[in-house]
Design a protein around this motif. Structure first.
Motif, short mmCIF file in Angstrom:
data_model
loop_
_atom_site.label_atom_id
_atom_site.label_comp_id
_atom_site.label_asym_id
_atom_site.label_seq_id
_atom_site.Cartn_x
_atom_site.Cartn_y
_atom_site.Cartn_z
N GLU A 57 19.15 2.24 3.05
CA GLU A 57 20.11 2.28 4.14
C GLU A 57 20.97 1.02 4.19
OE1 GLU A 57 17.76 2.93 7.64
OE2 GLU A 57 17.30 5.00 7.08
N GLN A 58 20.41 -0.12 3.76
CA GLN A 58 21.15 -1.38 3.76
C GLN A 58 22.13 -1.49 2.60
OE1 GLN A 58 18.08 -4.37 3.65
NE2 GLN A 58 17.75 -4.28 5.86
N GLY A 59 22.00 -0.61 1.61
CA GLY A 59 22.92 -0.65 0.48
C GLY A 59 22.26 -0.93 -0.86
N TRP A 60 20.95 -1.07 -0.90
CA TRP A 60 20.25 -1.23 -2.16
C TRP A 60 20.15 0.14 -2.82
CZ3 TRP A 60 19.10 -6.23 -3.39
CH2 TRP A 60 19.15 -7.14 -2.35
N ARG A 61 19.97 0.16 -4.15
CA ARG A 61 19.75 1.43 -4.86
C ARG A 61 18.50 1.31 -5.71
NH1 ARG A 61 24.65 0.99 -9.30
NH2 ARG A 61 23.93 -0.98 -10.09
N ALA A 63 0.85 -1.18 0.00
CA ALA A 63 0.00 0.00 0.00
C ALA A 63 0.89 1.24 0.00
CB ALA A 63 -0.91 0.00 1.22
N ASP A 64 0.46 2.28 -0.71
CA ASP A 64 1.24 3.51 -0.78
C ASP A 64 1.02 4.30 0.50
OD1 ASP A 64 2.79 5.60 -1.71
OD2 ASP A 64 1.13 6.54 -2.79
N ASP A 65 1.78 3.92 1.53
CA ASP A 65 1.64 4.55 2.84
C ASP A 65 3.01 4.71 3.48
OD1 ASP A 65 2.32 1.95 3.57
OD2 ASP A 65 0.38 1.50 4.49
N ARG A 66 3.02 5.18 4.68
CA ARG A 66 4.28 5.42 5.39
C ARG A 66 5.10 4.13 5.54
NH1 ARG A 66 6.19 9.38 9.20
NH2 ARG A 66 7.89 8.45 10.39
N ALA A 67 4.43 3.01 5.82
CA ALA A 67 5.13 1.74 6.00
C ALA A 67 5.89 1.35 4.73
CB ALA A 67 4.15 0.64 6.41
N PHE A 68 5.27 1.57 3.57
CA PHE A 68 5.94 1.26 2.31
C PHE A 68 7.17 2.16 2.14
CE2 PHE A 68 6.68 2.08 -2.19
CZ PHE A 68 6.96 0.81 -2.63
N CYS A 69 7.01 3.44 2.39
CA CYS A 69 8.13 4.38 2.27
C CYS A 69 9.26 3.99 3.23
CB CYS A 69 7.66 5.80 2.54
SG CYS A 69 6.53 6.42 1.28
N GLU A 70 8.92 3.54 4.42
CA GLU A 70 9.93 3.11 5.38
C GLU A 70 10.66 1.87 4.89
OE1 GLU A 70 7.79 2.87 9.07
OE2 GLU A 70 7.90 5.04 9.39
N ARG A 71 9.95 0.94 4.22
CA ARG A 71 10.60 -0.26 3.68
C ARG A 71 11.60 0.11 2.60
NH1 ARG A 71 6.61 -3.82 1.21
NH2 ARG A 71 8.39 -5.13 0.80
N VAL A 72 11.21 1.05 1.71
CA VAL A 72 12.13 1.49 0.66
C VAL A 72 13.33 2.19 1.31
CG1 VAL A 72 12.42 2.99 -1.34
CG2 VAL A 72 10.33 1.63 -1.10
N SER A 73 13.08 3.06 2.27
CA SER A 73 14.16 3.77 2.96
C SER A 73 15.11 2.80 3.65
CB SER A 73 13.59 4.75 3.99
OG SER A 73 12.86 5.77 3.35
#
Length: 67
Positions: free
Chosen positions: A32-36, A18-28
């Motif tokens: 942070e882990q090194g994905w681009r 879902a396009d929500d804060r939780a999704f944005c946090e997963r991408v963030s």
């Protein structure tokens, strides 16, 4: 050449939800882990759940990926 990714994940991942804060946090967190980011995000209306769904592809930072 194999790449060492967190939790032995594939070098390409498609994050969805879902396009929500939780999704944005997963991408963030992935960044942070090194994905681009790979390509543009995608949005689509889910009529069954009556909400906007988002998808974002990410690749491991060491991987040579052709766009």
């Amino acid at each position: 050449m194999p790449y060492q990714t967190p939790e032995d994940r594939p070098i390409y991942r498609l994050l969805t939800g879902a396009d929500d804060r939780a999704f944005c946090e997963r991408v963030s967190e992935a960044l942070e882990q090194g994905w681009r980011l790979y390509g543009s995000p995608s949005l689509s209306w889910d009529t069954a759940e009556n909400c906007m769904k988002a998808a974002q592809a990410v690749v491991w930072h060491e991987a040579d990926v052709i766009r």
